[in-house]
Design a protein around this motif. Structure first.
Motif, PDB file in Angstrom:
ATOM      1  N   PHE A 170      38.482  -7.283  53.931  1.00 34.51           N
ATOM      2  CA  PHE A 170      37.223  -7.614  53.251  1.00 34.51           C
ATOM      3  C   PHE A 170      37.494  -8.050  51.813  1.00 34.51           C
ATOM      4  O   PHE A 170      36.919  -9.017  51.320  1.00 34.51           O
ATOM      5  CB  PHE A 170      36.289  -6.400  53.222  1.00 34.51           C
ATOM      6  CG  PHE A 170      35.593  -6.120  54.534  1.00 34.51           C
ATOM      7  CD1 PHE A 170      35.831  -6.904  55.648  1.00 34.51           C
ATOM      8  CD2 PHE A 170      34.689  -5.071  54.645  1.00 34.51           C
ATOM      9  CE1 PHE A 170      35.206  -6.649  56.847  1.00 34.51           C
ATOM     10  CE2 PHE A 170      34.047  -4.805  55.839  1.00 34.51           C
ATOM     11  CZ  PHE A 170      34.309  -5.595  56.936  1.00 34.51           C
ATOM     12  N   PRO A 185      28.967  -1.752  49.124  1.00 36.91           N
ATOM     13  CA  PRO A 185      28.294  -1.788  50.433  1.00 36.91           C
ATOM     14  C   PRO A 185      29.197  -1.391  51.590  1.00 36.91           C
ATOM     15  O   PRO A 185      28.747  -0.750  52.532  1.00 36.91           O
ATOM     16  CB  PRO A 185      27.837  -3.247  50.569  1.00 36.91           C
ATOM     17  CG  PRO A 185      28.365  -3.986  49.423  1.00 36.91           C
ATOM     18  CD  PRO A 185      28.841  -3.031  48.406  1.00 36.91           C
ATOM     19  N   LYS A 215      23.547  -0.553  61.719  1.00 41.38           N
ATOM     20  CA  LYS A 215      23.545  -1.793  60.941  1.00 41.38           C
ATOM     21  C   LYS A 215      24.977  -2.240  60.608  1.00 41.38           C
ATOM     22  O   LYS A 215      25.301  -3.414  60.625  1.00 41.38           O
ATOM     23  CB  LYS A 215      22.741  -1.557  59.655  1.00 41.38           C
ATOM     24  CG  LYS A 215      22.885  -2.645  58.615  1.00 41.38           C
ATOM     25  CD  LYS A 215      21.658  -3.504  58.498  1.00 41.38           C
ATOM     26  CE  LYS A 215      21.921  -4.572  57.468  1.00 41.38           C
ATOM     27  NZ  LYS A 215      21.235  -5.777  57.580  1.00 41.38           N
ATOM     28  N   TRP A 216      25.827  -1.256  60.308  1.00 44.04           N
ATOM     29  CA  TRP A 216      27.220  -1.578  59.956  1.00 44.04           C
ATOM     30  C   TRP A 216      28.079  -1.824  61.208  1.00 44.04           C
ATOM     31  O   TRP A 216      29.272  -2.028  61.116  1.00 44.04           O
ATOM     32  CB  TRP A 216      27.826  -0.448  59.124  1.00 44.04           C
ATOM     33  CG  TRP A 216      27.781  -0.664  57.642  1.00 44.04           C
ATOM     34  CD1 TRP A 216      28.866  -0.797  56.819  1.00 44.04           C
ATOM     35  CD2 TRP A 216      26.645  -0.767  56.785  1.00 44.04           C
ATOM     36  NE1 TRP A 216      28.445  -0.984  55.521  1.00 44.04           N
ATOM     37  CE2 TRP A 216      27.102  -0.971  55.478  1.00 44.04           C
ATOM     38  CE3 TRP A 216      25.261  -0.735  57.016  1.00 44.04           C
ATOM     39  CZ2 TRP A 216      26.226  -1.135  54.399  1.00 44.04           C
ATOM     40  CZ3 TRP A 216      24.405  -0.891  55.942  1.00 44.04           C
ATOM     41  CH2 TRP A 216      24.884  -1.087  54.672  1.00 44.04           C
ATOM     42  N   GLY A 217      27.452  -1.725  62.381  1.00 40.64           N
ATOM     43  CA  GLY A 217      28.184  -1.970  63.623  1.00 40.64           C
ATOM     44  C   GLY A 217      29.163  -0.865  63.969  1.00 40.64           C
ATOM     45  O   GLY A 217      30.142  -1.087  64.656  1.00 40.64           O
ATOM     46  N   PHE A 240      31.064  -9.574  56.726  1.00 42.53           N
ATOM     47  CA  PHE A 240      30.575  -8.314  56.168  1.00 42.53           C
ATOM     48  C   PHE A 240      29.442  -7.792  57.048  1.00 42.53           C
ATOM     49  O   PHE A 240      28.427  -8.452  57.218  1.00 42.53           O
ATOM     50  CB  PHE A 240      30.098  -8.524  54.735  1.00 42.53           C
ATOM     51  CG  PHE A 240      31.185  -9.057  53.847  1.00 42.53           C
ATOM     52  CD1 PHE A 240      32.440  -8.469  53.835  1.00 42.53           C
ATOM     53  CD2 PHE A 240      30.961 -10.142  53.029  1.00 42.53           C
ATOM     54  CE1 PHE A 240      33.454  -8.953  53.033  1.00 42.53           C
ATOM     55  CE2 PHE A 240      31.969 -10.643  52.218  1.00 42.53           C
ATOM     56  CZ  PHE A 240      33.220 -10.048  52.223  1.00 42.53           C
ATOM     57  N   PRO A 241      29.618  -6.595  57.625  1.00 40.76           N
ATOM     58  CA  PRO A 241      28.660  -6.107  58.612  1.00 40.76           C
ATOM     59  C   PRO A 241      27.277  -5.813  58.040  1.00 40.76           C
ATOM     60  O   PRO A 241      26.304  -5.785  58.780  1.00 40.76           O
ATOM     61  CB  PRO A 241      29.315  -4.834  59.144  1.00 40.76           C
ATOM     62  CG  PRO A 241      30.308  -4.427  58.123  1.00 40.76           C
ATOM     63  CD  PRO A 241      30.764  -5.685  57.448  1.00 40.76           C
ATOM     64  N   TRP A 242      27.189  -5.582  56.708  1.00 31.96           N
ATOM     65  CA  TRP A 242      25.888  -5.238  56.141  1.00 31.96           C
ATOM     66  C   TRP A 242      25.047  -6.481  55.857  1.00 31.96           C
ATOM     67  O   TRP A 242      23.912  -6.380  55.426  1.00 31.96           O
ATOM     68  CB  TRP A 242      26.057  -4.414  54.867  1.00 31.96           C
ATOM     69  CG  TRP A 242      26.881  -5.078  53.814  1.00 31.96           C
ATOM     70  CD1 TRP A 242      26.423  -5.882  52.810  1.00 31.96           C
ATOM     71  CD2 TRP A 242      28.295  -5.016  53.649  1.00 31.96           C
ATOM     72  NE1 TRP A 242      27.477  -6.326  52.052  1.00 31.96           N
ATOM     73  CE2 TRP A 242      28.637  -5.800  52.542  1.00 31.96           C
ATOM     74  CE3 TRP A 242      29.318  -4.367  54.355  1.00 31.96           C
ATOM     75  CZ2 TRP A 242      29.959  -5.961  52.111  1.00 31.96           C
ATOM     76  CZ3 TRP A 242      30.607  -4.528  53.921  1.00 31.96           C
ATOM     77  CH2 TRP A 242      30.925  -5.305  52.813  1.00 31.96           C
ATOM     78  N   LEU A 243      25.614  -7.661  56.092  1.00 28.43           N
ATOM     79  CA  LEU A 243      24.879  -8.903  55.890  1.00 28.43           C
ATOM     80  C   LEU A 243      24.639  -9.576  57.238  1.00 28.43           C
ATOM     81  O   LEU A 243      25.418  -9.396  58.172  1.00 28.43           O
ATOM     82  CB  LEU A 243      25.680  -9.858  55.006  1.00 28.43           C
ATOM     83  CG  LEU A 243      26.049  -9.378  53.599  1.00 28.43           C
ATOM     84  CD1 LEU A 243      26.944 -10.400  52.920  1.00 28.43           C
ATOM     85  CD2 LEU A 243      24.809  -9.149  52.773  1.00 28.43           C
ATOM     86  N   THR A 244      23.554 -10.363  57.331  1.00 30.78           N
ATOM     87  CA  THR A 244      23.335 -11.132  58.547  1.00 30.78           C
ATOM     88  C   THR A 244      24.304 -12.326  58.556  1.00 30.78           C
ATOM     89  O   THR A 244      24.986 -12.602  57.569  1.00 30.78           O
ATOM     90  CB  THR A 244      21.906 -11.678  58.608  1.00 30.78           C
ATOM     91  OG1 THR A 244      21.722 -12.554  57.492  1.00 30.78           O
ATOM     92  CG2 THR A 244      20.875 -10.574  58.546  1.00 30.78           C
ATOM     93  N   SER A 265      23.146  -9.838  63.312  1.00 27.64           N
ATOM     94  CA  SER A 265      24.205  -9.112  62.614  1.00 27.64           C
ATOM     95  C   SER A 265      25.534  -9.534  63.211  1.00 27.64           C
ATOM     96  O   SER A 265      25.599  -9.874  64.395  1.00 27.64           O
ATOM     97  CB  SER A 265      24.029  -7.611  62.808  1.00 27.64           C
ATOM     98  OG  SER A 265      23.098  -7.122  61.877  1.00 27.64           O
TER      99      SER A 265
END
Lengths: 252, 261
Positions: A147, A168, A246-248, B87-91, B129
């Motif tokens: 990341f 985040p 949400k974070w998968g 980035f998982p917190w973004l669409t 997502s």
């Protein structure tokens, strides 16, 4: 059979056995009151508002303590994750303090702050800060290096990289940290109130105990348990689930 | 020259042992060219790409892009990794907007993001997502994200290595289409001979221990390449022969190492 149905049957059985045992063996109410007496005491406490005032006083301290702990834990966690020297020195102290129940600080806290709310809030802060710190630190250190690399190729660096990617990415850990901090804070608060001064649930429990009112003691114990479960289930577990999904990261 | 690598050396020091990973890499890339870097694992091809991206530094030598020496990451170089790194917190849409937001309004960034998502045929998935779409789709989002910065040079580090065969050949078509439409210069790292033959103008074949350039093969065939099967076969055998001696070298060294213990 549905788990909810099983649970209802279990609790009905549990209370019936308790009630039956107290009736059959004619147990003295100062040893173990019957559930009906406990519920009566609970009802009385709510109808004359004493328990409501206790709850309000306890929650006030809890929120102050928890808020301080979350902010402090966040800052300390970031510091430990970002500074190797801080991690090797202060980090070791924080890990060591983790094995000490925060209530053992009460005698010192009373000397420092007096026999008042401040001493109890101090215990709450201490109990919750450490677990929050450790979780925030772990969260930041576990941000996938990929990341960071990817963000760097998109011209992110310095504080912007930290605030837009590192923070985040570590939120799932921070949320778990919050949930644990709440649990630690709640336990620390009850212990602190029990051993210091009122008003508050813990103080009322000791007060009832001094007068041999075991129905009230158990009623307050039930209340402490219920609040612990309800806040965890309805609030923290929900947030945690939402974030993990949400974070998968959710498995289902 | 658009991109030139001058005498690039790279070594890593581990437990007081210095290992040379890249030795004397000399390579020029023209603007608008599709160049593949092909080699066995451990030949340092990904390291070379990281140096071009500015994520790693050469021990010796330098790399220049349009006359400027590369010192760190920059927006004129977009990179796609083997994992999509979304980035998982973004669409999906917000991921593509991510490199744009500091410099332009949200609305503008969104329009651009949609444009590039349509280019990779994901216009219908903007609000999803990342974990709700397949690996191949994620990699397409990553390509759109890299393209959104409108980089002069697109770096791709085994971008399809983790995907299945069908998805991979579909993505080859998309990349080729993007290459022809946008006329970007692409530097593409791969270990698949077929992949490099299908996509590149030139193939840089690398050897291992230390990583050196063995040969640069020019491919002057019309695209799409599926028509010129016979000629490609010739090159495939040639590259295979080149790489075989490299793999033999690795095996020999491993056996020696085992014998000396």
């Amino acid at each position: 059979m549905q788990p909810a149905v099983k649970r209802i049957i279990f609790y009905v059985l549990l209370f019936s056995i308790w009630q039956g045992a107290v009736y059959v063996f004619d147990v003295s109410p100062s040893l173990l009151p019957a559930p009906t007496d406990v519920f009566a005491s609970l009802y009385e406490g709510f109808s004359n508002l004493t328990l409501v005032y206790d709850l309000a006083a306890s929650f006030r301290r809890l929120f102050i303590g928890l808020a301080i702990a979350l902010v402090l834990g966040l800052l300390l966690g970031v510091l430990l994750a970002k500074s190797k020297t801080a991690d090797e020195t202060l980090g070791s102290l924080i890990l060591a303090l983790q094995s000490v129940p925060s209530i053992v600080w009460l005698p010192l806290a009373i000397m420092w702050f007096g026999l008042n709310e401040m001493a109890v809030i101090f215990i709450v802060v201490l109990g919750a800060t450490i677990v929050m710190t450790i979780n925030v630190r772990t969260g930041i250190m576990n941000v996938p290096p990929l990341f960071i690399k990817a963000a760097k190729t998109m011209n992110y660096k310095g504080f912007r990289l930290f605030s837009k990617v590192t923070i985040p990415a570590s939120i799932p850990y921070a949320v778990t940290g919050m949930r644990l901090a709440w649990a630690f804070a709640w336990r620390a608060l009850m212990a602190g109130e029990l051993l210091s001064t009122g008003p508050g649930l813990g103080y009322s429990l000791r007060f009832a105990s001094d007068f041999g009112d075991m129905s009230r003691v158990i009623a307050i114990m039930l209340l402490i348990m219920l609040i612990g479960i309800i806040v965890d289930l309805l609030f923290f577990q929900r947030i945690e689930k939402k974030v993990l999904r949400k974070w998968g990261l959710a498995t289902s | 020259m658009f991109l030139s690598m001058n005498n690039v050396h790279k070594s890593f020091t581990n437990n007081d042992k210095t290992e040379l990973v890249l030795s004397d890499i000399q390579l020029d890339v023209k603007e608008g060219e599709f160049v593949s870097i092909l080699g066995p694992s451990g030949c340092g091809k990904s390291t070379l790409l990281s140096i071009v991206a500015g994520l790693a530094h050469a021990t010796e030598g330098s790399i220049e892009l349009e006359g400027k020496t590369i010192k760190g990451p920059g927006k004129e170089r977009g990179m796609v990794f083997q994992q999509a790194a979304l980035f998982p917190w973004l669409t999906v849409e917000e991921n593509v907007m991510f490199p744009l937001l500091p410099d332009m309004s949200k609305k503008e960034a969104q329009q651009k993001a949609h444009h590039y998502l349509q280019m990779v045929q994901l216009g219908a998935y903007t609000k999803h997502s990342p974990h709700e779409i397949s690996g191949g789709m994620q990699q397409r989002v990553a390509i759109a994200r890299a393209l959104a910065m409108d980089p002069a040079l697109l770096l791709m580090d085994e971008p399809f290595g983790a995907l299945d065969e069908q998805t991979r050949s579909r993505l080859h078509e998309i990349v080729e289409k993007i290459f022809l439409e946008t006329k970007k210069t692409i530097l593409f790292v791969t270990h698949s001979i077929a992949e490099s033959l299908k996509l590149s103008d030139r193939i840089v074949v690398m050897g291992t221990q230390p990583g050196t350039i063995l040969e640069v093969i020019e491919l002057n065939f019309p695209r799409p390449r599926s028509q010129s099967k016979e000629e490609l076969l010739y090159y495939e055998e040639k590259i295979q022969a080149l790489l075989k001696s490299e793999i033999d070298k690795v095996t020999e060294k491993e056996q020696k190492h085992a014998a000396s213990r």
